[in-house]
Design a protein around this motif. Structure first.
Motif, PDB file in Angstrom:
ATOM      1  N   PRO A   1      -3.982  -4.147  -3.576  1.00  0.00           N
ATOM      2  CA  PRO A   1      -4.420  -5.277  -4.406  1.00  0.00           C
ATOM      3  C   PRO A   1      -3.267  -6.068  -5.028  1.00  0.00           C
ATOM      4  O   PRO A   1      -3.427  -7.245  -5.354  1.00  0.00           O
ATOM      5  CB  PRO A   1      -5.289  -4.629  -5.490  1.00  0.00           C
ATOM      6  N   LEU A   2      -2.117  -5.451  -5.167  1.00  0.00           N
ATOM      7  CA  LEU A   2      -0.968  -6.188  -5.706  1.00  0.00           C
ATOM      8  C   LEU A   2      -0.594  -7.357  -4.787  1.00  0.00           C
ATOM      9  O   LEU A   2      -0.064  -8.375  -5.236  1.00  0.00           O
ATOM     10  CB  LEU A   2       0.227  -5.225  -5.879  1.00  0.00           C
ATOM     11  N   GLY A   3      -0.911  -7.192  -3.491  1.00  0.00           N
ATOM     12  CA  GLY A   3      -0.579  -8.221  -2.500  1.00  0.00           C
ATOM     13  C   GLY A   3      -1.145  -9.590  -2.848  1.00  0.00           C
ATOM     14  O   GLY A   3      -0.553 -10.626  -2.544  1.00  0.00           O
ATOM     15  N   GLU A   4      -2.268  -9.579  -3.531  1.00  0.00           N
ATOM     16  CA  GLU A   4      -2.927 -10.810  -3.963  1.00  0.00           C
ATOM     17  C   GLU A   4      -1.990 -11.688  -4.810  1.00  0.00           C
ATOM     18  O   GLU A   4      -2.043 -12.904  -4.762  1.00  0.00           O
ATOM     19  CB  GLU A   4      -4.118 -10.368  -4.831  1.00  0.00           C
ATOM     20  N   TYR A   5      -1.154 -11.031  -5.598  1.00  0.00           N
ATOM     21  CA  TYR A   5      -0.322 -11.741  -6.586  1.00  0.00           C
ATOM     22  C   TYR A   5       1.048 -12.145  -6.035  1.00  0.00           C
ATOM     23  O   TYR A   5       1.825 -12.786  -6.720  1.00  0.00           O
ATOM     24  CB  TYR A   5      -0.104 -10.839  -7.819  1.00  0.00           C
ATOM     25  N   LEU A   6       1.354 -11.708  -4.819  1.00  0.00           N
ATOM     26  CA  LEU A   6       2.710 -11.901  -4.281  1.00  0.00           C
ATOM     27  C   LEU A   6       2.753 -13.050  -3.285  1.00  0.00           C
ATOM     28  O   LEU A   6       1.720 -13.464  -2.752  1.00  0.00           O
ATOM     29  CB  LEU A   6       3.175 -10.602  -3.601  1.00  0.00           C
ATOM     30  N   ASP A   7       3.952 -13.532  -3.001  1.00  0.00           N
ATOM     31  CA  ASP A   7       4.101 -14.630  -2.039  1.00  0.00           C
ATOM     32  C   ASP A   7       4.240 -14.137  -0.607  1.00  0.00           C
ATOM     33  O   ASP A   7       4.038 -14.901   0.337  1.00  0.00           O
ATOM     34  CB  ASP A   7       5.331 -15.473  -2.398  1.00  0.00           C
TER      35      ASP A   7
END
Ligand code: GCB
Length: 620
Positions: free
Chosen positions: A481-487
């Motif tokens: 889910p952290l992937g959502e916030y990354l570029d």
């Protein structure tokens, strides 16, 4: 008095939560910008040292800290001379007759009895200087691992935690004309709640590992500045200059980029700050192919600060990474701040240049400076040599996600890294961590770091090295889910080494990647002992590693959004957890270059792949 308008109120709220990155919200820190370029007195060289595992130089026999006592005296930082029969006081240490360590440099690689040492070592350096009236002085350390207590002429200046970011103390009025001494208590003890925590896969090198100097500045001086392109706009320069000192407001500061014909006179506000935004249509943009740097001069009265700055834009669009608006492939390699030939921490520009020259030979346009902030000189060299940089903080594996002080520590390290690197064109990615485990407290911790990075710098990409998981149908899922916030969808992937069978078997895996973002493989690799030969199924052999690279590149080639990679790792490095007595011997052997500087077979596999990628992406 002007009342806040609704728009202003909204802006203030957005700024406070870090959603609106105005120039005023950009990276500010207590650190002097580009400190090494100021007028400095170097304190590098020989420092006397005392090994103090029981911390007898810090605590009395009741375990009370000397520097917290009424007199503040009694610790080794007094730098007393040993007593003789004529003197009443018993002194049981003597820096001047103790052995010396070279600074910069870790202690582990300088004395065989310190190889595994974790604890306190005291350092002392005597020096002469003549402080000038009206000037200000700052004692600056590039890095001390991990906790440092610093004293000048017997007086405590302060304490700092974090092994890879600079620390600085103002010492105006505390320097003698003539003889002075600095004493440092450096302690590399690992702690559960520290950043990094107690468990890593690199050597816990201790000591004063980077340059030390005293910087001189006028009473009111240019403390901080940023000169960069505006977000996604190659024709606008923006930034700020921040003065510090009693006469900071209403001052005239000149920004001059003579080669580009850009000159502007700025006026500081009551906070000593001047922001600017100006058209800059004729700049040659920085890129790995053409790492153009401009001499930038900032002048405030008699003070002149010079820097060499490159200008470029970096952005993503769908699954593309756009460097100066054009799609690029990141031909990277991961690097530790270690010279395998010493072996120990890099000790100067020569070591750093060697590592980056190896990366260039490999065909790289990109380096991942893992897993913590690297030397400021490394960032400048990357600018000069044309290598894009992924810069990272040591939020590594499983740290104390729920501890507020741990978060604060991580955030400070991130802020200091961004402050130090914000004028470097080479840095295109801020990474907030590596292989952190799924869970709510961790997600909160990591997304807060992401927000912080964006609030401090909205012009670069934010990433983290994520993990994957597999299902029995040979599918590799990337859906953290952290992937959502990354570029970037950036993840570490160890098929053929930690799982997935022999190198020849890994091409059976397919990827299921949740996010429509550029895919970036932040690590893959396997160990090989240079000079040990076998076939493609003989673990630890060069041929195994070679086959692993061949098959990895085949497998990764099936990912449509693949836009780059930084395989693990450029060179073998020391790691305490690597215990195999024959093949490892205290080294992580995933280097493409051995601990004696030999290139292994896999080096050439990646080199050829990068040659093809460069041709495909037109060399970008
Ligand atoms: C990883 C870590 C890196 C290790 C590497 C390894 O995933 O990020 O720090 O050194 O694997 O060799 O296992």
């Amino acid at each position: 008095m002007s009342l806040p308008t609704p728009a202003r109120l909204l802006a203030a709220v957005l700024c406070a939560v870090g959603l609106l990155a105005s120039p005023a919200a950009r990276a500010q820190s207590s650190l002097i910008q580009n400190a090494p370029a100021r007028r400095v007195l170097s304190l590098n060289g020989s420092w006397n040292y005392i090994i103090d595992p029981y911390e007898n130089g810090f605590y009395d026999y009741r375990r009370e800290a000397f520097d917290q006592s009424k007199s503040g005296k009694g610790g080794y930082y007094d730098n007393q001379k040993p007593s003789n029969a004529q003197e009443p006081e018993l002194i049981e240490y003597d820096f001047d007759h103790s052995a010396a360590l070279q600074v910069p440099g870790d202690w582990n690689s300088q004395d065989p009895k310190l190889l595994y040492y974790e604890g306190t070592i005291w350092y002392k350096k005597s020096f002469k200087m003549a402080p000038a009236a009206g000037k200000r002085y700052f004692l600056y350390f590039g890095a001390i691992n991990y906790e440092a207590h610093v004293y000048l002429n017997g007086k405590k200046l302060g304490m700092h935690r974090g092994g890879f970011t600079p620390l600085q103390f103002e010492v105006t009025g505390q320097l003698n004309s003539g003889d002075n001494f600095v004493v440092v208590k450096a302690d590399n003890t690992r702690h559960l709640d520290a950043v990094p925590t107690i468990n890593t896969d690199w050597w816990n090198y201790g000591g004063i590992t980077r340059d030390v100097f005293i910087a001189e500045a006028p009473g009111t001086f240019i403390k901080d500045y940023e000169v960069q392109l505006a977000k996604n706009d190659p024709t606008t320069l923006m930034g700020y200059v921040q003065l510090n000192g009693p006469a900071k407001s209403g001052q005239t500061v000149t920004l001059n980029i003579a080669e580009a014909g850009l000159k502007q006179t700025l006026k500081t506000d009551t906070a000593g700050r001047a922001t600017f935004r100006m058209p800059a249509k004729k700049l040659s943009l920085w890129s790995p192919q053409s790492p153009k740097l401009y001499a930038v001069t900032l002048t405030n009265g008699g003070e002149v600060v010079q820097d060499k700055i490159g200008f470029r834009t970096i952005a993503t669009r769908g699954q593309d990474i756009l460097l100066n608006g054009k799609s690029a492939f990141m031909r990277g390699i991961s690097i530790h701040d270690e010279n395998p030939l010493i072996p120990g921490r890099t000790r100067g520009e020569g070591d750093l240049r060697m590592l980056l020259t190896w990366a260039k030979e490999l065909g790289c346009n990109y380096v991942r400076l893992a897993h913590y902030p690297h030397n400021e000189t490394m960032l400048k060299l990357a600018d000069e040599m044309g290598l894009m940089v992924w810069a990272e903080v040591p939020v590594y594996w499983t740290i104390a996600w729920e501890n507020q002080a741990t978060y604060q520590n991580a955030e400070t390290q991130l802020s200091d890294l961004i402050s130090m690197g914000k004028n470097r064109a080479s840095i295109v990615v801020w990474s907030v961590g590596n292989e952190t485990p799924l869970g709510d407290p961790r997600l909160k911790f990591m997304t807060n770091l992401v927000k912080k990075a964006r609030a401090l710098d909205d012009t670069r990409l934010v990433a983290a090295a994520l993990e994957l998981h597999r299902t029995p149908d040979n599918v590799i899922h990337v859906d953290d889910p952290l992937g959502e916030y990354l570029d970037l969808t950036s993840f570490n992937e160890y098929a053929g080494w930690y799982w997935g069978g022999m190198p020849g078997e890994i091409t059976k895996y397919k990827f299921d990647i949740k996010y429509n973002k550029p895919v970036f493989i932040s690590e893959f690799g396997g160990d090989a002992l240079a000079g040990y030969h076998g076939d493609a199924n003989t673990r630890w052999s060069e041929e195994y590693q070679e086959a692993l690279y061949v098959n990895q590149l085949k497998m990764l080639g099936t990912i449509p959004g693949l836009r780059g990679m930084t395989p693990w790792i450029l060179a073998d490095f020391r790691a305490t957890r690597r215990q195999h007595p024959v093949y490892q011997n205290g080294f992580n052997r995933k280097g493409l270059i051995s601990s004696t500087g030999t290139k292994k077979k896999a080096f050439y596999v990646l080199q050829e792949y990068y040659r093809q990628q460069a041709a495909k992406y037109n060399g970008k």
